[in-house]
Design a protein around this motif. Sequence first.
Motif, PDB file in Angstrom:
ATOM      1  N   PHE A  74       0.829  -1.202   0.000  1.00 38.78           N
ATOM      2  CA  PHE A  74       0.000   0.000   0.000  1.00 38.78           C
ATOM      3  C   PHE A  74       0.866   1.256   0.000  1.00 38.78           C
ATOM      4  N   ARG A  75       2.047   1.172   0.554  1.00 37.90           N
ATOM      5  CA  ARG A  75       2.960   2.326   0.535  1.00 37.90           C
ATOM      6  C   ARG A  75       3.332   2.688  -0.900  1.00 37.90           C
ATOM      7  N   THR A  76       3.528   1.681  -1.748  1.00 36.22           N
ATOM      8  CA  THR A  76       3.818   1.939  -3.162  1.00 36.22           C
ATOM      9  C   THR A  76       2.616   2.589  -3.833  1.00 36.22           C
ATOM     10  N   ILE A  77       1.422   2.124  -3.495  1.00 33.90           N
ATOM     11  CA  ILE A  77       0.211   2.723  -4.070  1.00 33.90           C
ATOM     12  C   ILE A  77       0.079   4.171  -3.624  1.00 33.90           C
ATOM     13  N   GLN A  78       0.380   4.456  -2.362  1.00 36.74           N
ATOM     14  CA  GLN A  78       0.351   5.848  -1.890  1.00 36.74           C
ATOM     15  C   GLN A  78       1.321   6.719  -2.687  1.00 36.74           C
ATOM     16  N   ASP A  83       2.131  10.782  -7.019  1.00 32.91           N
ATOM     17  CA  ASP A  83       2.757  11.148  -8.287  1.00 32.91           C
ATOM     18  C   ASP A  83       1.792  11.102  -9.463  1.00 32.91           C
ATOM     19  N   ARG A  84       0.518  10.879  -9.191  1.00 34.71           N
ATOM     20  CA  ARG A  84      -0.540  10.815 -10.228  1.00 34.71           C
ATOM     21  C   ARG A  84      -0.289   9.711 -11.245  1.00 34.71           C
ATOM     22  N   LYS A  85       0.256   8.586 -10.806  1.00 28.45           N
ATOM     23  CA  LYS A  85       0.477   7.429 -11.675  1.00 28.45           C
ATOM     24  C   LYS A  85      -0.550   6.332 -11.429  1.00 28.45           C
ATOM     25  N   PHE A  86      -1.484   6.573 -10.527  1.00 27.27           N
ATOM     26  CA  PHE A  86      -2.467   5.564 -10.112  1.00 27.27           C
ATOM     27  C   PHE A  86      -3.804   6.271  -9.919  1.00 27.27           C
TER      28      PHE A  86
END
Length: 118
Positions: A74-78, A83-86
């Motif tokens: 979830f840290r990667t998703i945050q 960074d507006r990549k997700f």
Amino acid sequence: MWIRSPPIILRRRKPNGKPLNPFFPGTRGQNSYDTARPVAPRREGISPLSHANDNPAPRLLSPRATAARTSTSFRTIQRWVRDRKFPQPVRLGANRIGFYESEINAWLSALPRVKEAA
């Protein structure tokens, strides 16, 4: 020398005088799980969920489910959200967020495929 007597165990009993097993309350079909409950008769031609398929509600995924779906933490998703990549999360309350499942699926399907080495 004083010998201590075993403690007295108070056991509940059934109305017929037999002991009641606390792990299997009312065994042999006498508990509330085994009793038959009346069922309302079904009306032919009308499904109780016929209106549910007309406008399905969007399904929301929790951050943990989103991380499991994308095989990341979830840290990667945050970090990707920052960074507006997700896809951006939806605020569900003061301390709760969710992600639209359709947006996550669209994001996953838009990822480039890995080319095999020739």
